[in-house]
Scaffold this motif. Structure first.
Motif, mmCIF file in Angstrom:
data_model
loop_
_atom_site.group_PDB
_atom_site.id
_atom_site.type_symbol
_atom_site.label_atom_id
_atom_site.label_comp_id
_atom_site.label_asym_id
_atom_site.label_seq_id
_atom_site.Cartn_x
_atom_site.Cartn_y
_atom_site.Cartn_z
ATOM 1 N N TYR A 11 20.001 30.175 70.108
ATOM 2 C CA TYR A 11 20.512 30.199 68.739
ATOM 3 C C TYR A 11 21.031 31.590 68.384
ATOM 4 O O TYR A 11 22.088 31.723 67.762
ATOM 5 C CB TYR A 11 19.438 29.738 67.757
ATOM 6 C CG TYR A 11 19.972 29.558 66.370
ATOM 7 C CD1 TYR A 11 20.749 28.455 66.052
ATOM 8 C CD2 TYR A 11 19.717 30.497 65.369
ATOM 9 C CE1 TYR A 11 21.264 28.282 64.780
ATOM 10 C CE2 TYR A 11 20.234 30.334 64.106
ATOM 11 C CZ TYR A 11 20.997 29.230 63.814
ATOM 12 O OH TYR A 11 21.523 29.073 62.547
ATOM 13 N N GLU A 12 20.320 32.614 68.773
ATOM 14 C CA GLU A 12 20.760 33.987 68.491
ATOM 15 C C GLU A 12 22.084 34.296 69.182
ATOM 16 O O GLU A 12 22.960 34.942 68.594
ATOM 17 C CB GLU A 12 19.691 34.999 68.896
ATOM 18 C CG GLU A 12 18.489 35.026 67.981
ATOM 19 C CD GLU A 12 18.857 35.293 66.527
ATOM 20 O OE1 GLU A 12 19.644 36.224 66.253
ATOM 21 O OE2 GLU A 12 18.359 34.558 65.652
ATOM 22 N N LYS B 152 24.784 32.662 67.234
ATOM 23 C CA LYS B 152 25.044 33.414 66.000
ATOM 24 C C LYS B 152 25.893 34.648 66.292
ATOM 25 O O LYS B 152 26.802 34.970 65.528
ATOM 26 C CB LYS B 152 23.727 33.822 65.322
ATOM 27 C CG LYS B 152 23.090 32.715 64.540
ATOM 28 C CD LYS B 152 21.760 33.063 63.902
ATOM 29 C CE LYS B 152 21.579 34.435 63.390
ATOM 30 N NZ LYS B 152 20.271 34.692 62.765
ATOM 31 N N LEU C 263 25.391 26.308 61.635
ATOM 32 C CA LEU C 263 26.027 27.528 62.135
ATOM 33 C C LEU C 263 27.543 27.445 61.974
ATOM 34 O O LEU C 263 28.185 28.377 61.469
ATOM 35 C CB LEU C 263 25.649 27.748 63.596
ATOM 36 C CG LEU C 263 26.031 29.065 64.230
ATOM 37 C CD1 LEU C 263 25.344 30.224 63.523
ATOM 38 C CD2 LEU C 263 25.637 29.056 65.694
#
Length: 94
Positions: A14-15, A18, A75
């Motif tokens: 997820y990071e 992002k 996102l």
């Protein structure tokens, strides 16, 4: 132990997504500020290509069960909102 590893992988995935979304936002900001207007076909092509690439990354991560589908959608939605604000701001300065 296995669940901790999976949790760390999910967080890292997820990071990374992002970070990629932020890179797209920065790329579009630079294009607007320095190179072209939002009506330019090249601007649109870059934006479409980058957004498509990110959506494919998110789809891949979702299929690997590294992120939730809802998180991926959030996102993309968040990036689209930021890009819309950037686009509207650029339009006002023309």
């Amino acid at each position: 132990m296995v669940s901790q590893i999976k949790l760390k992988q999910r967080e890292k995935a997820y990071e990374l997504l992002k970070v990629d979304a932020e890179k797209i936002l920065r790329l579009i900001e630079v294009q607007i500020e320095n190179f072209m207007m939002p009506q330019c076909p090249l601007y649109e092509e870059v934006l479409d290509t980058q957004m498509f690439g990110l959506s494919r990354e998110i789809d891949f991560a979702t299929r690997l069960d590294l992120i939730d589908e809802a998180d991926g959608k959030d996102l993309l939605d968040n990036l689209e909102r930021k890009l819309n604000i950037l686009h509207e701001t650029a339009q006002k300065t023309l």
